[in-house]
Design an enzyme around this catalytic site. Structure first.
Site, PDB file in Angstrom:
ATOM      1  N   ASN A 123       0.677  -1.103  -0.026  1.00  0.00           N
ATOM      2  CA  ASN A 123      -0.051   0.006  -0.040  1.00  0.00           C
ATOM      3  C   ASN A 123       0.909   1.375   0.102  1.00  0.00           C
ATOM      4  O   ASN A 123       0.312   2.407  -0.290  1.00  0.00           O
ATOM      5  CB  ASN A 123      -0.853   0.075   1.276  1.00  0.00           C
ATOM      6  CG  ASN A 123      -1.479   1.359   1.521  1.00  0.00           C
ATOM      7  OD1 ASN A 123      -2.216   1.913   0.670  1.00  0.00           O
ATOM      8  ND2 ASN A 123      -0.839   2.143   2.507  1.00  0.00           N
ATOM      9  N   TYR A 181       3.374  10.594 -11.485  1.00  0.00           N
ATOM     10  CA  TYR A 181       2.407   9.929 -10.639  1.00  0.00           C
ATOM     11  C   TYR A 181       1.659   8.816 -11.451  1.00  0.00           C
ATOM     12  O   TYR A 181       1.642   7.624 -10.946  1.00  0.00           O
ATOM     13  CB  TYR A 181       1.374  10.772  -9.767  1.00  0.00           C
ATOM     14  CG  TYR A 181       0.553  10.121  -9.008  1.00  0.00           C
ATOM     15  CD1 TYR A 181       1.138   9.306  -7.786  1.00  0.00           C
ATOM     16  CD2 TYR A 181      -0.749   9.894  -9.199  1.00  0.00           C
ATOM     17  CE1 TYR A 181       0.137   8.496  -7.061  1.00  0.00           C
ATOM     18  CE2 TYR A 181      -1.604   8.934  -8.443  1.00  0.00           C
ATOM     19  CZ  TYR A 181      -1.034   8.275  -7.359  1.00  0.00           C
ATOM     20  OH  TYR A 181      -1.878   7.398  -6.620  1.00  0.00           O
ATOM     21  N   LYS A 203       1.976   4.484 -11.077  1.00  0.00           N
ATOM     22  CA  LYS A 203       0.579   3.708 -10.817  1.00  0.00           C
ATOM     23  C   LYS A 203       0.498   2.704 -12.040  1.00  0.00           C
ATOM     24  O   LYS A 203       0.122   1.519 -12.194  1.00  0.00           O
ATOM     25  CB  LYS A 203      -0.467   4.232 -10.421  1.00  0.00           C
ATOM     26  CG  LYS A 203      -0.490   5.195  -9.129  1.00  0.00           C
ATOM     27  CD  LYS A 203      -0.088   4.035  -8.064  1.00  0.00           C
ATOM     28  CE  LYS A 203      -0.205   4.547  -6.641  1.00  0.00           C
ATOM     29  NZ  LYS A 203      -0.064   3.589  -5.591  1.00  0.00           N
ATOM     30  N   THR A 217      -7.932  10.899   2.367  1.00  0.00           N
ATOM     31  CA  THR A 217      -7.073  10.759   3.298  1.00  0.00           C
ATOM     32  C   THR A 217      -5.904  11.772   3.337  1.00  0.00           C
ATOM     33  O   THR A 217      -6.348  12.873   2.868  1.00  0.00           O
ATOM     34  CB  THR A 217      -6.145   9.392   2.920  1.00  0.00           C
ATOM     35  OG1 THR A 217      -5.625   9.458   1.536  1.00  0.00           O
ATOM     36  CG2 THR A 217      -7.292   8.237   2.806  1.00  0.00           C
ATOM     37  N   PHE A 236      -3.476  11.746   1.451  1.00  0.00           N
ATOM     38  CA  PHE A 236      -3.103  11.680   0.117  1.00  0.00           C
ATOM     39  C   PHE A 236      -2.746  13.177  -0.230  1.00  0.00           C
ATOM     40  O   PHE A 236      -1.712  13.785  -0.906  1.00  0.00           O
ATOM     41  CB  PHE A 236      -3.927  11.052  -0.999  1.00  0.00           C
ATOM     42  CG  PHE A 236      -3.505  11.087  -2.318  1.00  0.00           C
ATOM     43  CD1 PHE A 236      -2.509  10.003  -2.523  1.00  0.00           C
ATOM     44  CD2 PHE A 236      -3.854  11.825  -3.271  1.00  0.00           C
ATOM     45  CE1 PHE A 236      -2.102   9.900  -4.013  1.00  0.00           C
ATOM     46  CE2 PHE A 236      -3.470  11.646  -4.459  1.00  0.00           C
ATOM     47  CZ  PHE A 236      -2.435  10.900  -4.840  1.00  0.00           C
TER      48      PHE A 236
END
Length: 252
Positions: A85, A151, A155, A186, A188
């Site tokens: 994670n 980013y 991913k 979150t 993030f």
């Protein structure tokens, strides 16, 4: 000796990682909670006692990861489920103006970190003929948006690695899955905006994003399927989202 499943969660000190830790604990598993922030791990241990083994480690450091996982207490092995994670987004500008330090942070954490941990855990799973790796990706790995090229690339790399990993362990009995969340509220965005709360909160204004618990619910479901079933990948959106930058915001 306990017969409860042993689950290793990286990035366990906050957000999706912490929610996954708590969700697996609620199912009766024992969790190795790995993260860099020792004080938050201590808080998890204080809440859940000996069902949690705090592991202070930076997944970017291969030697540190190897040493930490190689010295686990005997009753905390083997690892039955690995949840990769740990990850982050840094920087928001276009490539030609962004700080290359942001690229390094994302590549080292999101890609190399996943590889470093997997390389320590997967051999034992293959040798035993059982185990499950759940990689946390993102809808950003399936599409690109302005200011998110690197980013999104990290991913997308997670998705390619996950597919290749599944092929590499084919026939061993080890399962490989990926869960790709869309917008999740979150820390993030707070990290991405360098701690500036106002723009971080604005990302979610006028819509209802996923919670970390929503994602953890899917992760534990994926990990609870019968041994012959592999949920290869899951794309998870809030109802107010239909893609990167495609959101429905309600006026206040």
């Amino acid at each position: 000796m306990s017969t409860a499943r042993v689950v290793l969660v990286t990035g366990a000190s906050s957000g999706i990682g912490r929610a996954c830790t708590e969700a697996f604990l609620a199912e009766g598993a024992r969790v190795i909670a790995a993260a860099r922030r020792t004080e938050r791990l201590a808080d998890l241990h204080a809440q859940h006692g000996d069902a949690v083994l705090p592991l202070t480690v930076d997944v970017r450091d291969r030697a540190q990861v190897s040493a930490a996982l190689g010295s686990l207490p005997a009753d905390w092995t083997p690892i039955d489920v690995l949840v990769n994670n740990a990850g982050l987004a840094a920087g928001r500008g276009p490539i030609h103006t962004d700080d290359p330090e942001n690229w390094d942070r994302m590549l080292d954490t999101n890609v190399r970190g996943l590889l470093n941990v997997s390389a320590c855990v997967l051999p034992g799973m293959v040798e035993r003929g059982s185990g499950h790796v759940v990689n946390i990706g993102s809808n950003a790995g399936r599409e690109v948006y302005p200011g998110g090229a690197v980013y999104c690339a990290t991913k997308a790399a997670v998705e390619r690695i996950t597919r290749g990993m599944r092929m590499d362990v084919l026939g061993s009995g080890v399962r490989i899955s990926q869960v790709d969340p869309g917008m999740v509220e979150t820390e993030f965005s707070l990290v991405r905006f360098d701690g500036d709360e106002a723009p971080a909160k604005a990302v979610y204004e006028g819509l209802t994003p996923l919670s970390a618990a929503d994602v953890a619910d899917v992760v534990t479901w994926v990990a609870s399927r019968p041994p012959h079933v592999v949920v290869a990948d899951v794309l998870l959106y809030p109802v107010d989202q239909a893609g990167s930058g495609r959101v429905a915001r309600r006026s206040s």
